[in-house]
Design an enzyme around this catalytic site. Sequence first.
Site, PDB file in Angstrom:
ATOM      1  N   ASN A   9      40.236  -4.157-110.519  1.00 21.95           N
ATOM      2  CA  ASN A   9      41.549  -4.877-110.538  1.00 21.95           C
ATOM      3  C   ASN A   9      42.242  -5.405-110.440  1.00 21.95           C
ATOM      4  O   ASN A   9      42.315  -6.641-112.089  1.00 21.95           O
ATOM      5  CB  ASN A   9      40.686  -6.372-109.328  1.00 21.95           C
ATOM      6  CG  ASN A   9      41.965  -7.106-108.658  1.00 21.95           C
ATOM      7  OD1 ASN A   9      43.270  -6.720-108.721  1.00 21.95           O
ATOM      8  ND2 ASN A   9      41.619  -8.405-108.214  1.00 21.95           N
ATOM      9  N   TRP A  10      43.789  -4.991-111.006  1.00 22.75           N
ATOM     10  CA  TRP A  10      44.624  -4.577-112.246  1.00 22.75           C
ATOM     11  C   TRP A  10      45.107  -6.345-111.766  1.00 22.75           C
ATOM     12  O   TRP A  10      45.340  -6.223-113.037  1.00 22.75           O
ATOM     13  CB  TRP A  10      45.434  -3.457-111.935  1.00 22.75           C
ATOM     14  CG  TRP A  10      44.797  -2.291-112.922  1.00 22.75           C
ATOM     15  CD1 TRP A  10      43.234  -2.028-112.426  1.00 22.75           C
ATOM     16  CD2 TRP A  10      45.091  -0.646-113.372  1.00 22.75           C
ATOM     17  NE1 TRP A  10      43.378  -0.861-113.286  1.00 22.75           N
ATOM     18  CE2 TRP A  10      44.871  -0.012-113.182  1.00 22.75           C
ATOM     19  CE3 TRP A  10      46.717  -0.669-113.402  1.00 22.75           C
ATOM     20  CZ2 TRP A  10      44.707   0.889-113.951  1.00 22.75           C
ATOM     21  CZ3 TRP A  10      47.351   1.149-114.381  1.00 22.75           C
ATOM     22  CH2 TRP A  10      45.894   1.209-114.014  1.00 22.75           C
ATOM     23  N   LYS A  11      45.580  -6.855-110.950  1.00 20.75           N
ATOM     24  CA  LYS A  11      46.039  -8.184-110.766  1.00 20.75           C
ATOM     25  C   LYS A  11      47.719  -7.647-111.116  1.00 20.75           C
ATOM     26  O   LYS A  11      48.216  -6.873-111.050  1.00 20.75           O
ATOM     27  CB  LYS A  11      45.865  -9.456-111.381  1.00 20.75           C
ATOM     28  CG  LYS A  11      43.987  -9.533-111.148  1.00 20.75           C
ATOM     29  CD  LYS A  11      43.496 -11.072-111.811  1.00 20.75           C
ATOM     30  CE  LYS A  11      42.069 -10.725-111.310  1.00 20.75           C
ATOM     31  NZ  LYS A  11      41.087 -11.638-111.865  1.00 20.75           N
ATOM     32  N   HIS A  97      41.263 -12.223-102.108  1.00 17.89           N
ATOM     33  CA  HIS A  97      40.906 -12.087-103.884  1.00 17.89           C
ATOM     34  C   HIS A  97      40.809 -14.390-103.847  1.00 17.89           C
ATOM     35  O   HIS A  97      42.061 -14.663-102.883  1.00 17.89           O
ATOM     36  CB  HIS A  97      41.504 -11.660-104.581  1.00 17.89           C
ATOM     37  CG  HIS A  97      41.215 -11.751-105.689  1.00 17.89           C
ATOM     38  ND1 HIS A  97      41.894 -12.853-106.656  1.00 17.89           N
ATOM     39  CD2 HIS A  97      40.228 -10.916-106.594  1.00 17.89           C
ATOM     40  CE1 HIS A  97      41.195 -12.466-107.451  1.00 17.89           C
ATOM     41  NE2 HIS A  97      40.361 -12.230-107.383  1.00 17.89           N
ATOM     42  N   GLU A  99      42.192 -15.743-105.701  1.00 14.93           N
ATOM     43  CA  GLU A  99      44.040 -16.236-106.038  1.00 14.93           C
ATOM     44  C   GLU A  99      45.404 -16.112-105.271  1.00 14.93           C
ATOM     45  O   GLU A  99      45.910 -16.717-104.554  1.00 14.93           O
ATOM     46  CB  GLU A  99      44.154 -15.257-107.381  1.00 14.93           C
ATOM     47  CG  GLU A  99      43.729 -15.421-108.365  1.00 14.93           C
ATOM     48  CD  GLU A  99      43.417 -13.826-109.644  1.00 14.93           C
ATOM     49  OE1 GLU A  99      43.573 -12.431-109.426  1.00 14.93           O
ATOM     50  OE2 GLU A  99      42.732 -14.296-110.872  1.00 14.93           O
ATOM     51  N   GLU A 169      32.931 -13.169-105.398  1.00 16.43           N
ATOM     52  CA  GLU A 169      33.673 -13.358-107.000  1.00 16.43           C
ATOM     53  C   GLU A 169      33.431 -15.019-107.052  1.00 16.43           C
ATOM     54  O   GLU A 169      34.412 -15.421-106.461  1.00 16.43           O
ATOM     55  CB  GLU A 169      34.738 -12.620-107.152  1.00 16.43           C
ATOM     56  CG  GLU A 169      35.197 -11.079-106.707  1.00 16.43           C
ATOM     57  CD  GLU A 169      36.343 -10.845-107.228  1.00 16.43           C
ATOM     58  OE1 GLU A 169      36.518  -9.954-108.191  1.00 16.43           O
ATOM     59  OE2 GLU A 169      37.640 -11.282-106.658  1.00 16.43           O
ATOM     60  N   GLY A 175      37.538 -14.095-114.311  1.00 16.14           N
ATOM     61  CA  GLY A 175      38.916 -14.866-116.444  1.00 16.14           C
ATOM     62  C   GLY A 175      38.057 -15.462-117.291  1.00 16.14           C
ATOM     63  O   GLY A 175      39.155 -16.197-117.959  1.00 16.14           O
ATOM     64  N   SER A 215      34.593 -11.694-114.421  1.00 13.70           N
ATOM     65  CA  SER A 215      33.766 -11.874-116.011  1.00 13.70           C
ATOM     66  C   SER A 215      32.720 -11.092-115.967  1.00 13.70           C
ATOM     67  O   SER A 215      31.949 -11.091-116.683  1.00 13.70           O
ATOM     68  CB  SER A 215      33.585 -12.476-116.642  1.00 13.70           C
ATOM     69  OG  SER A 215      34.570 -13.600-116.641  1.00 13.70           O
ATOM     70  N   GLY A 236      38.801  -7.319-113.361  1.00 16.46           N
ATOM     71  CA  GLY A 236      39.846  -8.145-113.648  1.00 16.46           C
ATOM     72  C   GLY A 236      40.065  -7.390-114.794  1.00 16.46           C
ATOM     73  O   GLY A 236      40.043  -6.429-115.367  1.00 16.46           O
ATOM     74  N   GLY A 237      39.837  -8.085-115.702  1.00 17.65           N
ATOM     75  CA  GLY A 237      39.730  -7.988-116.659  1.00 17.65           C
ATOM     76  C   GLY A 237      39.394  -6.634-118.080  1.00 17.65           C
ATOM     77  O   GLY A 237      40.234  -5.785-118.368  1.00 17.65           O
TER      78      GLY A 237
HETATM   79  P1  PGA Z   1      37.203 -10.810-113.836  1.00 14.03           P
HETATM   80  O1  PGA Z   1      38.437 -10.956-112.523  1.00 14.03           O
HETATM   81  O2  PGA Z   1      36.640  -9.511-114.316  1.00 14.03           O
HETATM   82  O3  PGA Z   1      38.746 -11.283-114.714  1.00 14.03           O
HETATM   83  O4  PGA Z   1      36.745 -11.906-114.550  1.00 14.03           O
HETATM   84  C1  PGA Z   1      37.619 -10.207-111.837  1.00 14.03           C
HETATM   85  C2  PGA Z   1      38.723 -10.085-110.281  1.00 14.03           C
HETATM   86  O5  PGA Z   1      39.118 -11.485-110.165  1.00 14.03           O
HETATM   87  O6  PGA Z   1      38.544  -9.721-109.250  1.00 14.03           O
END
Ligand code: PGA
Length: 253
Positions: A9-11, A97, A99, A169, A175, A215, A236-237
């Site tokens: 997930n590149w956000k 998600h 967010e 998640e 993050g 994470s 994510g990251g």
């Molecule tokens: P993260 O994000 O790996 O940076 O914690 C995961 C996500 O939000 O899908």
Amino acid sequence: MRKNIVAGNWKMNKNLTESQALITEIRGIVRDENTNKAEIIICPTFLALASASKLLDGSTVKLGAQNCHFEDNGAFTGELSASMLKSVGVSHVIIGHSERRQYFNETNEMLAKKASSAVNQGLTVLFCVGETQSERESEEHFNVIKSQISEGLFHLTAKDMESIVIAYEPVWAIGTGLTASSDQAEEVHAYIRSLISEKFGEATAESTSILYGGSVKPDNAVELFSRANIDGGLIGGAALKARDFFDIIKAIK
Ligand code: PGA
């Protein structure tokens, strides 16, 4: 047998040129080193999807979007529909998600409509659930997960569920560098599978992939993915670096 899946997930990261470079790098590594143990999905921004689809032509890497609207078209300024995503070669879409829930006020009711629309268009949904830190501290996490799953997915049929992947998640792990322990994650994954089983039956529960996100890094992925109910990850990251992303993919045994 359910699928192992690793999705990136590149956000809101990478402009068009940067996205194309990362996609080309990932495509190359997967072609040269792929272990074929996991389905690999990348979810860049909307901006990069059409071009990503061309760059991934002939690759085993699948393309996902990070969101969609629940209507097919109409007066919804700034939105995109599942059918539009489909038209540029997208096969997967992240829905729910944390967010989106938190910053864009997406409710379970809205997410239920998005899930239906995506499934009806033939997309596979990566449906996210997870509790906040305070919900975990007050031991509300099972109740929160139960309402997210039941209100978001229980209007679907067992057949529709073939197009649903669930991602657990925990919001406190996204993050933050704080990963859920593999025991904490496994406990919730097993619980999610039991909810699916009660509603749709054992066969559906056994064939639904449940990913962990929050994470995930190359050094914790092996332990997380070794657990019985953890079928891969939503990253994510670490998905923004081709080598880290691929090292996480290799953690699937
Ligand atoms: P993260 O994000 O790996 O940076 O914690 C995961 C996500 O939000 O899908």
